[in-house]
Design a protein around this motif. Structure first.
Motif, PDB file in Angstrom:
ATOM      1  N   VAL A 107       0.887  -1.313   0.143  1.00 46.04           N
ATOM      2  CA  VAL A 107       0.092  -0.078   0.153  1.00 46.04           C
ATOM      3  C   VAL A 107       0.944   1.260   0.026  1.00 46.04           C
ATOM      4  CG1 VAL A 107      -1.856  -1.059   1.079  1.00 46.04           C
ATOM      5  CG2 VAL A 107      -0.277  -0.120   2.655  1.00 46.04           C
ATOM      6  N   PHE A 108       0.364   2.235  -0.559  1.00 48.61           N
ATOM      7  CA  PHE A 108       1.023   3.562  -0.599  1.00 48.61           C
ATOM      8  C   PHE A 108       0.319   4.846  -0.041  1.00 48.61           C
ATOM      9  CE2 PHE A 108       2.964   0.712  -3.626  1.00 48.61           C
ATOM     10  CZ  PHE A 108       4.120   1.080  -3.608  1.00 48.61           C
ATOM     11  N   THR A 109       1.102   5.802   0.387  1.00 51.43           N
ATOM     12  CA  THR A 109       0.354   7.097   0.934  1.00 51.43           C
ATOM     13  C   THR A 109       1.238   8.143   0.070  1.00 51.43           C
ATOM     14  OG1 THR A 109      -0.025   6.380   2.900  1.00 51.43           O
ATOM     15  CG2 THR A 109       0.140   8.533   3.010  1.00 51.43           C
ATOM     16  N   ALA A 110       0.733   9.157  -0.374  1.00 49.76           N
ATOM     17  CA  ALA A 110       1.316  10.352  -0.839  1.00 49.76           C
ATOM     18  C   ALA A 110       1.558  11.257  -0.011  1.00 49.76           C
ATOM     19  CB  ALA A 110       0.511  10.859  -2.216  1.00 49.76           C
ATOM     20  N   VAL A 111       2.684  11.892  -0.087  1.00 48.12           N
ATOM     21  CA  VAL A 111       3.354  12.785   0.829  1.00 48.12           C
ATOM     22  C   VAL A 111       3.931  14.112   0.115  1.00 48.12           C
ATOM     23  CG1 VAL A 111       4.747  13.510   2.799  1.00 48.12           C
ATOM     24  CG2 VAL A 111       3.580  11.254   2.798  1.00 48.12           C
ATOM     25  N   GLN A 112       3.151  15.024   0.319  1.00 47.80           N
ATOM     26  CA  GLN A 112       4.004  16.446  -0.294  1.00 47.80           C
ATOM     27  C   GLN A 112       4.821  17.003   0.564  1.00 47.80           C
ATOM     28  OE1 GLN A 112       3.498  18.079  -3.493  1.00 47.80           O
ATOM     29  NE2 GLN A 112       5.374  18.962  -2.576  1.00 47.80           N
ATOM     30  N   THR A 113       6.142  17.006   0.143  1.00 46.53           N
ATOM     31  CA  THR A 113       7.127  17.683   0.943  1.00 46.53           C
ATOM     32  C   THR A 113       6.776  19.116   1.151  1.00 46.53           C
ATOM     33  OG1 THR A 113       8.607  18.185  -0.979  1.00 46.53           O
ATOM     34  CG2 THR A 113       9.107  16.206   0.280  1.00 46.53           C
ATOM     35  N   ARG A 114       7.185  19.735   2.209  1.00 50.67           N
ATOM     36  CA  ARG A 114       7.018  21.022   2.679  1.00 50.67           C
ATOM     37  C   ARG A 114       8.342  21.915   2.944  1.00 50.67           C
ATOM     38  NH1 ARG A 114       5.155  20.071   8.493  1.00 50.67           N
ATOM     39  NH2 ARG A 114       6.952  18.921   8.305  1.00 50.67           N
ATOM     40  N   TRP A 115       8.178  23.122   2.569  1.00 50.30           N
ATOM     41  CA  TRP A 115       9.443  23.905   2.669  1.00 50.30           C
ATOM     42  C   TRP A 115      10.207  23.669   3.898  1.00 50.30           C
ATOM     43  CZ3 TRP A 115      12.220  27.007  -0.369  1.00 50.30           C
ATOM     44  CH2 TRP A 115      13.175  28.082   0.072  1.00 50.30           C
ATOM     45  N   ALA A 116       9.479  23.605   5.197  1.00 50.64           N
ATOM     46  CA  ALA A 116       9.960  23.347   6.402  1.00 50.64           C
ATOM     47  C   ALA A 116      10.713  21.846   6.481  1.00 50.64           C
ATOM     48  CB  ALA A 116       9.182  23.292   7.390  1.00 50.64           C
ATOM     49  N   ASP A 117      10.579  21.166   5.746  1.00 54.24           N
ATOM     50  CA  ASP A 117      11.132  19.679   5.670  1.00 54.24           C
ATOM     51  C   ASP A 117      12.794  19.624   5.311  1.00 54.24           C
ATOM     52  OD1 ASP A 117       8.437  18.585   6.041  1.00 54.24           O
ATOM     53  OD2 ASP A 117       8.264  17.690   4.331  1.00 54.24           O
ATOM     54  N   ASN A 118      13.197  20.701   4.284  1.00 52.42           N
ATOM     55  CA  ASN A 118      14.495  20.712   4.002  1.00 52.42           C
ATOM     56  C   ASN A 118      15.237  21.238   5.073  1.00 52.42           C
ATOM     57  OD1 ASN A 118      13.667  20.070   1.553  1.00 52.42           O
ATOM     58  ND2 ASN A 118      14.336  21.850   0.616  1.00 52.42           N
ATOM     59  N   ASP A 119      16.554  20.798   5.266  1.00 56.50           N
ATOM     60  CA  ASP A 119      17.348  21.194   6.225  1.00 56.50           C
ATOM     61  C   ASP A 119      18.529  22.241   5.535  1.00 56.50           C
ATOM     62  OD1 ASP A 119      19.391  19.665   5.051  1.00 56.50           O
ATOM     63  OD2 ASP A 119      19.213  18.250   6.379  1.00 56.50           O
ATOM     64  N   VAL A 120      19.454  22.521   6.226  1.00 54.25           N
ATOM     65  CA  VAL A 120      20.419  23.646   5.648  1.00 54.25           C
ATOM     66  C   VAL A 120      21.223  22.988   4.630  1.00 54.25           C
ATOM     67  CG1 VAL A 120      20.477  24.771   8.058  1.00 54.25           C
ATOM     68  CG2 VAL A 120      22.323  23.016   7.656  1.00 54.25           C
ATOM     69  N   TYR A 121      21.131  21.498   4.543  1.00 55.18           N
ATOM     70  CA  TYR A 121      21.848  20.889   3.363  1.00 55.18           C
ATOM     71  C   TYR A 121      21.284  21.018   2.166  1.00 55.18           C
ATOM     72  CZ  TYR A 121      25.039  20.020   7.292  1.00 55.18           C
ATOM     73  OH  TYR A 121      25.712  19.873   8.351  1.00 55.18           O
ATOM     74  N   ASN A 123       8.453  11.241  10.489  1.00 54.83           N
ATOM     75  CA  ASN A 123       6.999  11.720  10.405  1.00 54.83           C
ATOM     76  C   ASN A 123       6.400  11.234   9.336  1.00 54.83           C
ATOM     77  OD1 ASN A 123       7.332  13.458  12.582  1.00 54.83           O
ATOM     78  ND2 ASN A 123       8.196  15.081  11.226  1.00 54.83           N
ATOM     79  N   TYR A 124       7.045  11.088   8.068  1.00 53.42           N
ATOM     80  CA  TYR A 124       6.522  10.430   7.063  1.00 53.42           C
ATOM     81  C   TYR A 124       5.848   8.806   7.399  1.00 53.42           C
ATOM     82  CZ  TYR A 124       8.713  14.074   4.147  1.00 53.42           C
ATOM     83  OH  TYR A 124       9.061  15.271   3.885  1.00 53.42           O
ATOM     84  N   PHE A 125       6.919   8.163   7.827  1.00 52.95           N
ATOM     85  CA  PHE A 125       6.688   6.736   8.312  1.00 52.95           C
ATOM     86  C   PHE A 125       5.336   6.625   9.040  1.00 52.95           C
ATOM     87  CE2 PHE A 125      11.161   6.296   7.848  1.00 52.95           C
ATOM     88  CZ  PHE A 125      11.612   6.114   6.450  1.00 52.95           C
ATOM     89  N   ASP A 126       5.360   7.387  10.286  1.00 46.79           N
ATOM     90  CA  ASP A 126       4.432   7.492  11.163  1.00 46.79           C
ATOM     91  C   ASP A 126       3.005   7.774  10.671  1.00 46.79           C
ATOM     92  OD1 ASP A 126       3.571   6.853  13.876  1.00 46.79           O
ATOM     93  OD2 ASP A 126       4.155   8.873  14.669  1.00 46.79           O
ATOM     94  N   THR A 127       2.984   8.842   9.730  1.00 47.98           N
ATOM     95  CA  THR A 127       1.899   9.288   8.976  1.00 47.98           C
ATOM     96  C   THR A 127       1.282   8.021   7.986  1.00 47.98           C
ATOM     97  OG1 THR A 127       2.313  11.446   9.119  1.00 47.98           O
ATOM     98  CG2 THR A 127       1.008  10.949   7.310  1.00 47.98           C
ATOM     99  N   ALA A 128       1.954   7.419   7.442  1.00 45.52           N
ATOM    100  CA  ALA A 128       1.628   6.431   6.461  1.00 45.52           C
ATOM    101  C   ALA A 128       1.187   5.278   7.251  1.00 45.52           C
ATOM    102  CB  ALA A 128       2.860   5.849   5.673  1.00 45.52           C
TER     103      ALA A 128
END
Length: 143
Positions: free
Chosen positions: A14-28, A38-43
């Motif tokens: 089974v699959f869950t779609a997740v849209q990344t958010r601006w805040a998901d990116n780190d300084v790299y 968070n994605y795993f827990d949400t799925a």
């Protein structure tokens, strides 16, 4: 770099779609490793709720995370659309080991692969309970 090859979409049930958010990116400039959890827990929880076998407000049984791990193969970054694949690798008396993978939209191999173990417990006592009935049936269908 990981020594094992990344899994493919065909490996998951089974699959869950997740849209990344601006805040998901780190300084790299890529999704931070902690954000994947968070994605795993949400799925996992979205599928359980969607299947009608988890009531996060009043259910008598809840799943507590007792173990997690993740291997990263390639970076994802905002504004990537991701798909989190999910399967059940082991279903015990009171626990389940989920295996998950994050796929960038349109890609067949995973950017990251993880495992996530829930022990099902009584909400009040926090003592393990048997995975039975409709919950067991749903989890078996994900094996």
């Amino acid at each position: 770099m990981p020594t094992r090859p990344p899994p493919s979409r065909a490996d998951y049930r089974v699959f869950t779609a997740v849209q990344t958010r601006w805040a998901d990116n780190d300084v790299y400039g890529h999704v931070n490793n902690a954000t994947y959890y968070n994605y795993f827990d949400t799925a996992v929880n979205a599928h359980l709720i969607g299947a009608g076998v988890l009531d996060i407000q009043t259910g008598t049984t809840i799943g507590l995370v007792v173990e997690t791990g993740c291997t990263y193969f390639q970076a994802a970054a905002f504004p990537d659309l991701l798909n989190v694949g999910l399967r059940v690798a082991h279903l015990g008396r009171s626990s389940v080991r989920y295996e998950l993978a994050v796929f960038r939209e349109g890609e067949e191999t995973a950017s990251a692969a993880a495992h996530f173990v829930h022990v099902y417990v009584d909400r009040q006592t926090r003592r393990p309970v048997e995975v039975a009935g409709a919950l067991r049936a749903v989890l078996e269908s994900w094996q």
